[in-house]
Design a protein around this motif. Structure first.
Motif, short mmCIF file in Angstrom:
data_model
loop_
_atom_site.label_atom_id
_atom_site.label_comp_id
_atom_site.label_asym_id
_atom_site.label_seq_id
_atom_site.Cartn_x
_atom_site.Cartn_y
_atom_site.Cartn_z
N SER A 1 38.94 6.42 86.67
CA SER A 1 37.53 6.19 87.02
C SER A 1 37.39 5.12 88.09
N ALA B 1 38.31 13.38 84.27
CA ALA B 1 38.73 13.75 82.91
C ALA B 1 40.18 13.33 82.71
N ALA C 1 31.88 17.12 84.00
CA ALA C 1 31.47 15.74 84.30
C ALA C 1 30.87 15.67 85.70
N ALA D 1 34.30 12.50 81.73
CA ALA D 1 34.15 13.50 80.69
C ALA D 1 34.22 12.87 79.31
N ALA D 2 33.47 13.41 78.40
CA ALA D 2 33.46 12.88 77.03
C ALA D 2 34.80 13.20 76.35
N GLY D 3 35.16 12.31 75.40
CA GLY D 3 36.35 12.56 74.60
C GLY D 3 37.59 11.94 75.16
#
Length: 360
Positions: free
Chosen positions: A297, A324, A343, A358-360
């Motif tokens: 990120s 991700a 995302a 992204a989630a997770g």
């Protein structure tokens, strides 16, 4: 030794050289690194010269005549300076080891021919696939200039040898360089064309980035390492904001320039172990092995800021990036790409010119 015997030895040399030249393509096939190819080609050309010296005609005690200079001369245009130096060093060391009255003049002959090969390759432009019979014929004739070093010997030895053998050596060198040079030239052109086809198959012509097919090949071992427990694999999906408006307002040529600039910025700002590709349209993908989501990120946000600063000056171009990361046995490129793409969609929906994880 008679002139006829000298000619037979020279012809035998050329036959052996032809066999050695057959390995030229194999060197390029099995050695990807340029330095490795240079070394192996140098050894190959050097072995050809060594064979010629082994098969040489001893015209006077310690004085040998052969076609060694064909291999030394060809090393320049078809192997490069490193190959030439290595081939000349091998041949020179062996000639000095043999000794005899002609040891130093024979070594000087090798060195002179090596210099002629390197200079000719550069001056005449016969490197790679820029070849002509005229250039090769010139090189073949020029490679015989080193034979004149024989006059470093006493004149009562040098003159008879020169008068008896110079013409056969001149013919052998000229024909050897011409015939073998044409063969090597065809091989080189074929190799270059094969490389061009590979580039066309795996490189995007506009951005010069790898394409989707190439990315999938490169990512496969990254996925395997991730599944084997060597850290997380992160994927960035980068999309240029309002790219259609850039094309509509400024034209497709301007859009192509923007895409090229964005591609080069991304390439410059990722790590050497990362992989980047154009995935289609204005979408770029970056795969980052052994990289956690937080580090990916941060890298994505840095790339976003640089693109906005450098490309946005005139056209106001920005990008959105989806990030991700995954690890372990469940990690697949399809799964990572889908998560990063979702995302990216979130980043687009929430204002663009931003990154989304992204989630997770």
């Amino acid at each position: 030794m008679s002139v006829e015997e000298v000619l037979v030895r020279l012809v035998n040399d050329l036959g052996a050289f032809a066999l050695i030249a057959l390995g030229y393509r194999a060197v390029f096939k099995h050695f990807a690194a340029a330095w490795a190819r240079s070394v192996v080609l140098g050894i190959m050309f050097g072995m050809g010269a060594l064979w010629a010296i082994l098969n040489s005609a001893e015209v006077r005690p310690g004085v040998f005549v052969d076609a060694r200079c064909v291999m030394i001369a060809l090393a320049g245009p078809f192997g490069g300076p490193v190959s030439t130096v290595l081939a000349a060093a091998l041949a020179s060391l062996y000639r000095l080891w043999l000794g005899g009255a002609g040891a130093y003049t024979g070594t000087a002959n090798i060195i002179v021919t090596a210099i002629i090969g390197i200079v000719s390759a550069h001056a005449l432009g016969i490197e790679r696939n820029v070849l002509s019979r005229r250039h090769l014929a010139w090189l073949g004739l020029a490679s015989s200039a080193g034979f004149l070093t024989i006059f470093a010997l006493p004149s009562e030895i040098a003159w008879p040898i020169f008068k008896a053998t110079f013409i056969p050596v001149l013919i052998a060198n000229a024909l050897g360089v011409l015939l073998l040079g044409q063969f090597l030239g065809r091989e080189r052109r074929s190799l270059d064309r094969q490389h061009e086809l590979e580039v066309e198959a795996f490189v995007d012509p506009l951005t010069k980035l790898p394409n989707r097919r190439m990315l999938e090949r490169v990512v496969a071992p990254m996925i395997q390492r991730t599944q084997d427990g060597h850290g997380a694999l992160s994927v960035l999906v980068i999309d240029i904001d309002h790219f259609k408006q850039v094309n509509d307002r400024y034209g497709h040529d301007a859009g192509d320039v923007v895409l090229q600039q964005v591609a080069q910025i991304v390439r410059r700002n990722i790590r050497s172990q990362d992989a980047v590709a154009r995935f289609g349209g204005e979408e770029l993908i970056v795969a980052m092995p052994s990289t956690e989501a937080a580090a990916a990120s941060a890298m994505a946000d840095r790339i976003r800021e640089i693109i906005a600063r450098e490309t946005g000056r005139n056209l106001g171009v920005t990008v959105s990036i989806g990030v991700a990361a995954d690890r372990g046995k469940q990690a697949t490129f399809k799964r990572l790409f889908k998560a990063a793409d979702e995302a990216l969609y979130f980043a687009k929906q929430n204002g663009r010119n931003q990154i989304a994880l992204a989630a997770g």
